[in-house]
Design an enzyme around this catalytic site. Structure first.
Site, mmCIF file in Angstrom:
data_model
loop_
_atom_site.group_PDB
_atom_site.id
_atom_site.type_symbol
_atom_site.label_atom_id
_atom_site.label_comp_id
_atom_site.label_asym_id
_atom_site.label_seq_id
_atom_site.Cartn_x
_atom_site.Cartn_y
_atom_site.Cartn_z
ATOM 1 N N TYR A 103 74.431 36.649 27.637
ATOM 2 C CA TYR A 103 73.403 37.617 28.008
ATOM 3 C C TYR A 103 73.951 38.611 29.023
ATOM 4 C CZ TYR A 103 69.175 39.532 30.188
ATOM 5 O OH TYR A 103 68.228 40.376 30.699
ATOM 6 N N LYS A 107 74.486 42.792 28.687
ATOM 7 C CA LYS A 107 73.879 43.761 29.602
ATOM 8 C C LYS A 107 74.957 44.616 30.282
ATOM 9 C CE LYS A 107 69.880 43.768 30.308
ATOM 10 N NZ LYS A 107 68.778 44.461 29.575
ATOM 11 N N PRO A 280 8.607 36.808 54.592
ATOM 12 C CA PRO A 280 7.878 37.531 55.652
ATOM 13 C C PRO A 280 7.354 36.589 56.728
ATOM 14 C CG PRO A 280 7.280 38.410 53.513
ATOM 15 C CD PRO A 280 8.132 37.197 53.244
ATOM 16 N N GLY A 281 7.565 36.957 57.986
ATOM 17 C CA GLY A 281 7.092 36.167 59.115
ATOM 18 C C GLY A 281 8.010 35.042 59.531
#
Length: 368
Positions: A103, A107, A280-281
């Site tokens: 390889y 290359k 709420p509250g």
């Protein structure tokens, strides 16, 4: 500018193609292994730059190394010479070009063909001997340990580690592509052998541990530091191997008569994120901390924050609402609470500077 990319369906080329597609001043022509070599010549007409990314690294026979690397490159150079133009070529070689194996030899021969073409034509040549490139769209269980670990861990498949201490050198695909494009734009003057930075080094064991931690974070909610450098790149790569049905994950919701509380994200050294609701509250809180700090952001509804100094009894209050984003911080030594004073459900985002520790909560009840 007209650009040709060989190996157009490869991992690196896919990333490069997407980045180039974001440019309005470039026309990109593609050549892949599905194309006949003869068609390459017609694709080179009026080309201004060539990214030669095609190559063979996992062939069925050894001769394919020469055919797919050296021979194809020589043919490309021959066709470029026929154009009579000095077309620049960027070639992705490999660090194995310096090694004595089939390889690496193929290359190296390809590099030599590129350099010979450059000398004859006067064209610029850019050769990159790349170490292991990782990032999205890399094929798992092929030749990238990062791709294999990310894919397999994400999908509950086994990984194999022969030597946890083995050191690997990595470059991130976005850094590679950025470097490539800077050459097209003329920002890089150097020719022939070029490099990409940064190059990361990590052991195989540490690599596996990091990727496993990304997967585990969905269960323990503790995110790794993934904002910079190798950690940012690895985390991004890991997520790219999730299948669409894995894009989401559930969180634990704690609910009572007041509303719900959900932890979203925890960090190792910068606290955690969560959200809660209140009807709420309803009033939440009524406690103080010695060191722990928090930031509240009302996303929806109307809130009354009340504070009282545990020593001096000094009192302070303020109102915020989801329409006008305001961050409210809790201060050590001040007892505090938050009340929904609106008519609808209140939703509040919360950041605390530390992960909640049930053994040492640093939370002391003291209603206002």
């Amino acid at each position: 500018m007209k650009i040709l990319i060989t190996g157009a369906n490869g991992f690196l080329a896919k990333n490069l193609r997407v980045h180039l597609s974001e440019r309005q001043d470039l026309k990109v022509v593609l050549f892949s292994r599905e194309d006949d070599v003869e068609s390459l010549e017609s694709k080179l007409v009026d080309v201004d730059f060539v990214f030669h990314l095609a190559g063979v690294n996992r062939p069925k026979t050894e001769s394919e190394f020469t055919e797919g690397n050296a021979d194809l490159t020589r043919e490309l150079c021959r066709m470029l010479e026929k154009t009579g133009k000095d077309v620049p070529v960027l070639y992705t070689s490999s660090i194995q070009a310096a090694l004595d194996n089939p390889y690496g030899k193929s290359k190296l021969e390809a590099e030599q063909a590129i350099k010979s073409y450059a000398e004859k034509s006067g064209a610029s040549a850019y050769i990159f001997r790349l170490p292991n490139v990782f990032g999205k769209w890399s094929k798992p269980n092929y030749n990238s340990v990062v791709a294999t670990f990310c894919n397999n861990i994400a999908n509950d498949l086994p990984i194999q580690i022969n030597d946890p201490s083995h050191l690997v050198r990595l470059v991130y695909v976005d850094d590679v592509v950025k470097r490539f494009i800077s050459i097209v734009d003329g920002a890089i003057e150097e020719t022939t052998f070029c490099e990409v930075s940064p190059v990361y080094e990590i052991t195989v064991g540490d690599l596996a541990d990091k990727i496993q931690a990304y997967k585990s974070s969905r269960e323990n909610l503790v995110t790794e530091p993934v904002g910079t450098g190798l950690d940012r790149a690895l985390h991004s790569t890991y997520l790219s191997y999730l299948k669409p049905e894995q894009f989401s994950y559930p969180l634990i919701k704690h609910g009572d008569e007041r509303g719900v509380f959900v932890e979203m994200l925890k960090t190792k050294d910068s606290g955690q994120f969560s959200f809660f609701t209140a009807h709420p509250g309803i009033t939440r809180g009524g406690h103080y901390h010695h060191s722990k700090t928090e930031k509240f952001l009302v996303l929806k509804g109307k809130a009354l924050f009340k504070f009282r100094d545990v020593l001096t009894d000094e009192y302070y209050e303020l109102e915020t609402n989801g329409d006008d984003p305001v961050v409210v911080e809790t201060v050590p030594g001040w007892t505090h609470d938050i009340t929904n004073i609106g008519d609808d459900e209140m939703i509040v985002m919360l950041w605390a500077n530390e992960i909640f520790d049930r053994e040492n909560p640093d939370t002391y009840a003291k209603p206002l």
